[in-house]
Design an enzyme around this catalytic site. Structure first.
Site, PDB file in Angstrom:
ATOM      1  N   GLY A 247      -4.309   3.563 -10.471  1.00 32.38           N
ATOM      2  CA  GLY A 247      -4.999   4.842 -10.331  1.00 32.38           C
ATOM      3  C   GLY A 247      -4.239   5.662  -9.303  1.00 32.38           C
ATOM      4  O   GLY A 247      -3.955   5.158  -8.214  1.00 32.38           O
ATOM      5  N   ILE A 248      -3.895   6.890  -9.666  1.00 29.73           N
ATOM      6  CA  ILE A 248      -3.167   7.745  -8.720  1.00 29.73           C
ATOM      7  C   ILE A 248      -3.791   9.133  -8.731  1.00 29.73           C
ATOM      8  O   ILE A 248      -3.972   9.748  -9.792  1.00 29.73           O
ATOM      9  CB  ILE A 248      -1.656   7.820  -9.078  1.00 29.73           C
ATOM     10  CG1 ILE A 248      -1.005   6.436  -8.852  1.00 29.73           C
ATOM     11  CG2 ILE A 248      -0.945   8.896  -8.238  1.00 29.73           C
ATOM     12  CD1 ILE A 248       0.449   6.324  -9.253  1.00 29.73           C
TER      13      ILE A 248
ATOM     14  N   CYS B 235      -8.513  12.652  -2.269  1.00 27.34           N
ATOM     15  CA  CYS B 235      -7.107  12.827  -2.663  1.00 27.34           C
ATOM     16  C   CYS B 235      -6.801  14.291  -2.925  1.00 27.34           C
ATOM     17  O   CYS B 235      -7.590  14.992  -3.567  1.00 27.34           O
ATOM     18  CB  CYS B 235      -6.831  12.098  -3.982  1.00 27.34           C
ATOM     19  SG  CYS B 235      -6.908  10.334  -3.838  1.00 27.34           S
TER      20      CYS B 235
ATOM     21  N   ASP C 199       0.827  -1.201   0.000  1.00 35.39           N
ATOM     22  CA  ASP C 199       0.000   0.000   0.000  1.00 35.39           C
ATOM     23  C   ASP C 199       0.866   1.257   0.000  1.00 35.39           C
ATOM     24  O   ASP C 199       1.176   1.807   1.042  1.00 35.39           O
ATOM     25  CB  ASP C 199      -0.865  -0.101   1.280  1.00 35.39           C
ATOM     26  CG  ASP C 199      -1.774   1.060   1.513  1.00 35.39           C
ATOM     27  OD1 ASP C 199      -2.405   1.513   0.551  1.00 35.39           O
ATOM     28  OD2 ASP C 199      -1.867   1.516   2.674  1.00 35.39           O
TER      29      ASP C 199
ATOM     30  N   ASP D 275      -8.764   1.763  -8.875  1.00 38.18           N
ATOM     31  CA  ASP D 275      -8.836   2.356  -7.532  1.00 38.18           C
ATOM     32  C   ASP D 275      -8.830   3.881  -7.576  1.00 38.18           C
ATOM     33  O   ASP D 275      -7.882   4.490  -8.066  1.00 38.18           O
ATOM     34  CB  ASP D 275      -7.631   1.832  -6.727  1.00 38.18           C
ATOM     35  CG  ASP D 275      -7.487   2.518  -5.386  1.00 38.18           C
ATOM     36  OD1 ASP D 275      -8.521   2.873  -4.794  1.00 38.18           O
ATOM     37  OD2 ASP D 275      -6.343   2.682  -4.926  1.00 38.18           O
TER      38      ASP D 275
ATOM     39  N   SER E 292     -11.637  10.264  -3.964  1.00 34.64           N
ATOM     40  CA  SER E 292     -12.558  11.313  -3.511  1.00 34.64           C
ATOM     41  C   SER E 292     -11.938  12.218  -2.454  1.00 34.64           C
ATOM     42  O   SER E 292     -12.377  13.346  -2.275  1.00 34.64           O
ATOM     43  CB  SER E 292     -13.816  10.670  -2.944  1.00 34.64           C
ATOM     44  OG  SER E 292     -13.461   9.860  -1.834  1.00 34.64           O
TER      45      SER E 292
ATOM     46  N   ARG F 289       3.299   6.119   3.432  1.00 32.53           N
ATOM     47  CA  ARG F 289       2.542   6.084   2.177  1.00 32.53           C
ATOM     48  C   ARG F 289       2.645   7.424   1.450  1.00 32.53           C
ATOM     49  O   ARG F 289       2.748   7.478   0.237  1.00 32.53           O
ATOM     50  CB  ARG F 289       1.075   5.713   2.402  1.00 32.53           C
ATOM     51  CG  ARG F 289       0.294   5.652   1.080  1.00 32.53           C
ATOM     52  CD  ARG F 289      -1.118   5.123   1.183  1.00 32.53           C
ATOM     53  NE  ARG F 289      -1.866   5.490  -0.008  1.00 32.53           N
ATOM     54  CZ  ARG F 289      -2.191   4.676  -0.995  1.00 32.53           C
ATOM     55  NH1 ARG F 289      -1.875   3.425  -0.952  1.00 32.53           N
ATOM     56  NH2 ARG F 289      -2.833   5.124  -2.049  1.00 32.53           N
TER      57      ARG F 289
ATOM     58  N   GLY G  83     -13.474   3.577  -1.637  1.00 33.57           N
ATOM     59  CA  GLY G  83     -13.451   4.112  -0.283  1.00 33.57           C
ATOM     60  C   GLY G  83     -14.737   4.885  -0.063  1.00 33.57           C
ATOM     61  O   GLY G  83     -15.569   4.540   0.776  1.00 33.57           O
ATOM     62  N   TYR G  84     -14.942   5.897  -0.893  1.00 34.10           N
ATOM     63  CA  TYR G  84     -16.103   6.784  -0.782  1.00 34.10           C
ATOM     64  C   TYR G  84     -17.437   6.030  -0.750  1.00 34.10           C
ATOM     65  O   TYR G  84     -18.302   6.298   0.065  1.00 34.10           O
ATOM     66  CB  TYR G  84     -16.069   7.757  -1.978  1.00 34.10           C
ATOM     67  CG  TYR G  84     -17.320   8.546  -2.178  1.00 34.10           C
ATOM     68  CD1 TYR G  84     -17.554   9.702  -1.445  1.00 34.10           C
ATOM     69  CD2 TYR G  84     -18.280   8.129  -3.100  1.00 34.10           C
ATOM     70  CE1 TYR G  84     -18.718  10.420  -1.620  1.00 34.10           C
ATOM     71  CE2 TYR G  84     -19.446   8.840  -3.281  1.00 34.10           C
ATOM     72  CZ  TYR G  84     -19.659   9.987  -2.538  1.00 34.10           C
ATOM     73  OH  TYR G  84     -20.808  10.689  -2.699  1.00 34.10           O
TER      74      TYR G  84
ATOM     75  N   ARG H 193     -11.740   9.905   5.356  1.00 38.92           N
ATOM     76  CA  ARG H 193     -10.536  10.735   5.269  1.00 38.92           C
ATOM     77  C   ARG H 193      -9.447  10.029   4.488  1.00 38.92           C
ATOM     78  O   ARG H 193      -9.310   8.800   4.541  1.00 38.92           O
ATOM     79  CB  ARG H 193     -10.032  11.115   6.660  1.00 38.92           C
ATOM     80  CG  ARG H 193      -9.459   9.966   7.454  1.00 38.92           C
ATOM     81  CD  ARG H 193      -8.916  10.474   8.781  1.00 38.92           C
ATOM     82  NE  ARG H 193      -8.334   9.398   9.565  1.00 38.92           N
ATOM     83  CZ  ARG H 193      -8.021   9.499  10.840  1.00 38.92           C
ATOM     84  NH1 ARG H 193      -8.264  10.607  11.489  1.00 38.92           N
ATOM     85  NH2 ARG H 193      -7.468   8.491  11.478  1.00 38.92           N
TER      86      ARG H 193
HETATM   87  P1  XMP Z   1     -12.357   6.792  -3.258  1.00 41.25           P
HETATM   88  O1  XMP Z   1     -12.621   7.801  -4.329  1.00 41.25           O
HETATM   89  O2  XMP Z   1     -13.039   5.511  -3.511  1.00 41.25           O
HETATM   90  O3  XMP Z   1     -10.772   6.509  -3.359  1.00 41.25           O
HETATM   91  O4  XMP Z   1     -12.624   7.333  -1.884  1.00 41.25           O
HETATM   92  C1  XMP Z   1     -10.136   5.600  -2.507  1.00 41.25           C
HETATM   93  C2  XMP Z   1      -8.674   5.554  -2.839  1.00 41.25           C
HETATM   94  O5  XMP Z   1      -8.041   6.815  -2.609  1.00 41.25           O
HETATM   95  C3  XMP Z   1      -6.660   6.594  -2.384  1.00 41.25           C
HETATM   96  N1  XMP Z   1      -6.270   7.387  -1.219  1.00 41.25           N
HETATM   97  C4  XMP Z   1      -5.631   8.554  -1.288  1.00 41.25           C
HETATM   98  N2  XMP Z   1      -5.129   9.241  -2.354  1.00 41.25           N
HETATM   99  N3  XMP Z   1      -4.393  10.942  -0.892  1.00 41.25           N
HETATM  100  C5  XMP Z   1      -4.489  10.425  -2.140  1.00 41.25           C
HETATM  101  O6  XMP Z   1      -4.015  11.038  -3.086  1.00 41.25           O
HETATM  102  C6  XMP Z   1      -4.863  10.316   0.234  1.00 41.25           C
HETATM  103  O7  XMP Z   1      -4.765  10.816   1.353  1.00 41.25           O
HETATM  104  C7  XMP Z   1      -5.506   9.058   0.006  1.00 41.25           C
HETATM  105  N4  XMP Z   1      -6.062   8.139   0.855  1.00 41.25           N
HETATM  106  C8  XMP Z   1      -6.520   7.142   0.054  1.00 41.25           C
HETATM  107  C9  XMP Z   1      -6.459   5.118  -2.180  1.00 41.25           C
HETATM  108  O8  XMP Z   1      -5.891   4.613  -3.369  1.00 41.25           O
HETATM  109  C10 XMP Z   1      -7.865   4.614  -1.948  1.00 41.25           C
HETATM  110  O9  XMP Z   1      -8.073   3.258  -2.264  1.00 41.25           O
END
Ligand code: XMP
Length: 476
Positions: A298-299, A305, A247, A340, A303, A404, A363-364, A388
Site C-alpha cells: 500500500g502506498i 499521507c 521501513d 497498510d 490517513s 524514508r 496508524g490512525y 502525524r
Molecule cells: P493509517 O491510515 O493507518 O496509515 O494512519 C498508516 C500508514 O501510513 C504510512 N505513512 C505515511 N505515508 N506519508 C505517507 O505517504 C507519510 O508521512 C506517512 N507516514 C506513515 C505508513 O505506511 C503507515 O503504516
C-alpha cells in the site's frame, strides 16, 4: 507518453475499500466462534490480524505491549536513535516472561533501605539475595515493611527459599506457588547459582491474556522498523526483536533492494519488506531477496499521507494487496501480506483479508489510544491525540527517518498531522475491531481467515447502492 492501452490497473480501474461489499453467504457457526488466527510473517503466528504502524505517534513499547497482549503485534518506529529504539523493544521483551533472565538481585551486605529503594524504583515486590552468584535468600516487600531499615538484608531476608531447577513447567510452578503461598520462585542450577526467576504476576498474566503473541520463552513479541541503509541498527535490533520491518516509502528501488539483501544476510529473524504497490515490485523483491518474511503493501493510502497529492504516485492498499497476490501466485510463494494505509474499521480489515492480506497495519485506528506515545491534549471540551505522518514536516524535523521520504522528495513533506479523538484503552478498541471483523466474516460465510481469503464473495458497488445513515433526514 502513456497510451490508453498502457494504463496500469486493469484498464485503470484502481479500487479502494469503499468499492466493494461482501455478498452475504451461508455460515454454520456463530460470530463468537470465528477464528481470527493468522500470520504476521512467515515464522510469527498471531491470534488477531492487527499490526500497529511504525510511526512515532503510534508505536513505542507501551503500545506494542498492549497490542501483543491482545493477540496482535506492534512495530516500534525508528524516528529515534538505535539505542532508544532498542530500549522500546526491551520494554516489550521485559514486560512478561515465564522465567525472567535478567534478574535484579541484591548482596547480603546491602541495607534493607537499599533493597526497599530498588524495589520501589523498579516496581518489583522482592529481590533474591546472592553471594558469589549463589542464592542465599530472598527479601520481599513484607520483610522490608517489618524490619529496621538500617540492618543488612542478610538479617531481614527469608533464608528458607523454595527454589526450582531449569525445566520446570508453568503448571508445576503455579502449583508450587499456590502450595507455598509465595509469589516468587527463584530458578537455580545444580550448584545453587541463580539462573532465573518465576513470578506469580507473570503466570497470572499468561492466564489473563490467553491470546497474547508470545515467543518460545513466553515473552511478548515485537517487531522493529529499520532503514535498509543502517546495518548497525538492523543487527542490534535483530538480536532483541522478533522481526525487522524494512521501513521505506518505495521499496521497489535497486539501492533499497541491494541494501536489504545485505541486511537479510546478516540477521536471522524474519525481515518484512515494504512498502510495495505493484506486482512487478513484489516479483522483484521476492526473487532478488533470499528470504522475505512478509510484504507490507500500500502506498499513499494512509490517513496522514500526502504522497499521492504531492507526487501523483501511489497504490491504494486494497489494490496493492491484489498486485502482491498475483506476484506470489506467479512465484508459487507463500509469504504473508500486510495491508497498510487508510484502514478505518473492521470492514476494511475483513475486506483486506478477503483480497489476500494476512493482517492489517494501522496508524490512525491506534493513534487515539491511551497507549500511543503522543500526550492526550484537551481541545475545547474534548480530548485528542496527535497522529502525524513520518514524512510530515514535524516528524522530519527529528531528521532520523528522513531517508524514508526525503531521499525521493528532498525537502517536500509527504505527510501531514491530524488530531484524533481520544479513544481510551487499546484493549477496548481491539475488542470492538475483533467483533466487527468476526461479524463481517459471519456475513461472508467464513469461519476463519483461510476461508475468508478463499471463499468470500465480493461485489462491486455503485455509489447509489446503499443509502448512508448519515444522508438520512431524521423525521420527528
Ligand atoms: P493509517 O491510515 O493507518 O496509515 O494512519 C498508516 C500508514 O501510513 C504510512 N505513512 C505515511 N505515508 N506519508 C505517507 O505517504 C507519510 O508521512 C506517512 N507516514 C506513515 C505508513 O505506511 C503507515 O503504516
Amino acid at each position: 507518453m502513456v497510451r490508453k492501452d498502457q494504463l496500469a490497473g486493469e484498464g485503470a480501474f484502481v479500487f479502494g475499500f469503499d468499492d466493494f461489499i461482501f455478498l452475504p453467504s451461508y455460515i454454520d457457526v456463530e460470530p463468537a466462534d470465528i477464528s481470527l488466527v493468522t500470520k504476521f510473517s512467515v515464522n510469527i503466528p498471531i491470534a488477531m490480524p492487527f499490526v500497529s504502524s511504525p510511526m512515532d505517534t503510534v508505536t513505542e513499547g507501551e503500545m506494542a505491549i498492549a497490542l501483543a497482549r491482545s493477540g496482535g503485534i506492534g512495530v516500534i518506529h525508528r524516528n529515534c536513535s538505535a539505542d532508544e529504539e532498542a530500549e522500546e523493544v526491551m520494554k516489550v521483551k521485559r514486560a512478561e516472561s515465564f522465567i525472567i533472565r535478567d534478574v535484579l538481585t541484591i548482596g547480603k551486605e546491602s541495607t534493607v533501605a537499599e533493597a526497599e529503594k530498588i524495589m520501589k524504583e523498579r516496581e518489583i515486590s522482592g529481590l533474591p539475595v546472592v553471594e558469589d552468584g549463589r542464592l542465599i535468600g530472598i527479601i520481599t516487600g513484607k520483610d522490608v515493611r517489618f524490619s529496621n531499615k538500617e540492618i543488612r538484608t542478610e538479617q531481614a531476608m527469608t533464608k528458607d527459599v523454595v527454589r526450582v531447577s531449569e525445566g520446570i513447567t508453568i503448571e508445576e510452578a503455579e502449583r508450587l506457588m499456590k502450595d507455598h503461598r509465595i509469589e516468587k520462585l527463584p530458578v537455580t542450577d545444580s550448584e545453587g547459582r541463580l539462573s532465573g526467576l518465576i513470578t506469580y504476576r507473570d503466570i497470572s498474566l499468561r492466564d489473563k491474556f490467553r491470546n497474547a503473541t508470545r515467543d518460545e520463552k513466553g515473552r511478548l513479541r515485537v517487531a522493529a522498523a529499520i532503514s535498509p541503509f543502517d546495518m548497525d541498527r538492523a543487527v542490534k535490533l535483530s538480536k532483541i526483536a522478533d522481526a525487522l520491518v524494512v521501513d521505506v516509502a518505495h521499496f521497489h528501488n535497486q539501492n533499497v533492494i541491494n541494501a536489504t539483501k545485505k541486511i537479510i544476510d546478516n540477521v536471522s529473524v524474519d525481515v518484512i519488506v515494504g512498502n510495495l504497490g505493484s506486482k512487478e515490485g513484489v516479483l522483484d523483491a521476492v526473487s532478488k531477496l533470499e528470504r522475505v518474511g512478509g510484504l507490507r503493501v500500500g502506498i499513499g493510502g494512509g490517513s496522514v499521507c500526502l504522497t499521492t497529492q504531492i507526487t501523483r504516485a501511489g497504490s491504494p492498499t486494497l489494490y496493492a494487496v491484489t498486485e502482491a497476490v498475483s506476484a506470489l501466485e506467479e512465484l508459487g510463494a507463500d509469504i504473508p501480506i500486510i495491508a497498510d494505509g487508510g484502514i478505518r474499521n473492521s470492514g476494511d480489515i475483513a475486506m483486506s483479508i478477503a483480497f489476500g492480506a494476512s493482517s492489517a497495519m494501522m496508524g490512525y485506528v491506534f493513534a487515539g489510544c491511551k497507549e500511543s506515545p503522543s500526550p492526550t491534549t484537551l481541545i475545547g471540551d474534548k480530548h485528542y491525540k496527535l497522529h502525524r505522518g513520518m514524512g510530515s514536516e514535524s516528524a522530519r524535523q527529528k531528521r532520523i527517518v528522513s531517508d524514508r521520504y526525503a531521499k525521493l522528495s528532498k525537502s517536500i513533506a509527504e505527510g501531514t498531522e491530524k488530531w484524533i479523538p481520544y479513544k481510551g484503552y487499546l484493549a477496548d478498541v481491539i475488542e470492538e475491531l475483533a467483533s466487527g471483523v468476526r461479524a463481517s466474516m459471519g456475513y461472508a460465510g467464513a469461519k476463519g481467515v483461510k476461508e475468508l481469503k478463499g471463499n468470500a464473495r465480493v461485489m462491486k458497488v455503485s455509489s447509489s447502492s446503499f443509502a448512508r445513515a448519515s444522508d438520512m433526514q431524521t423525521i420527528k
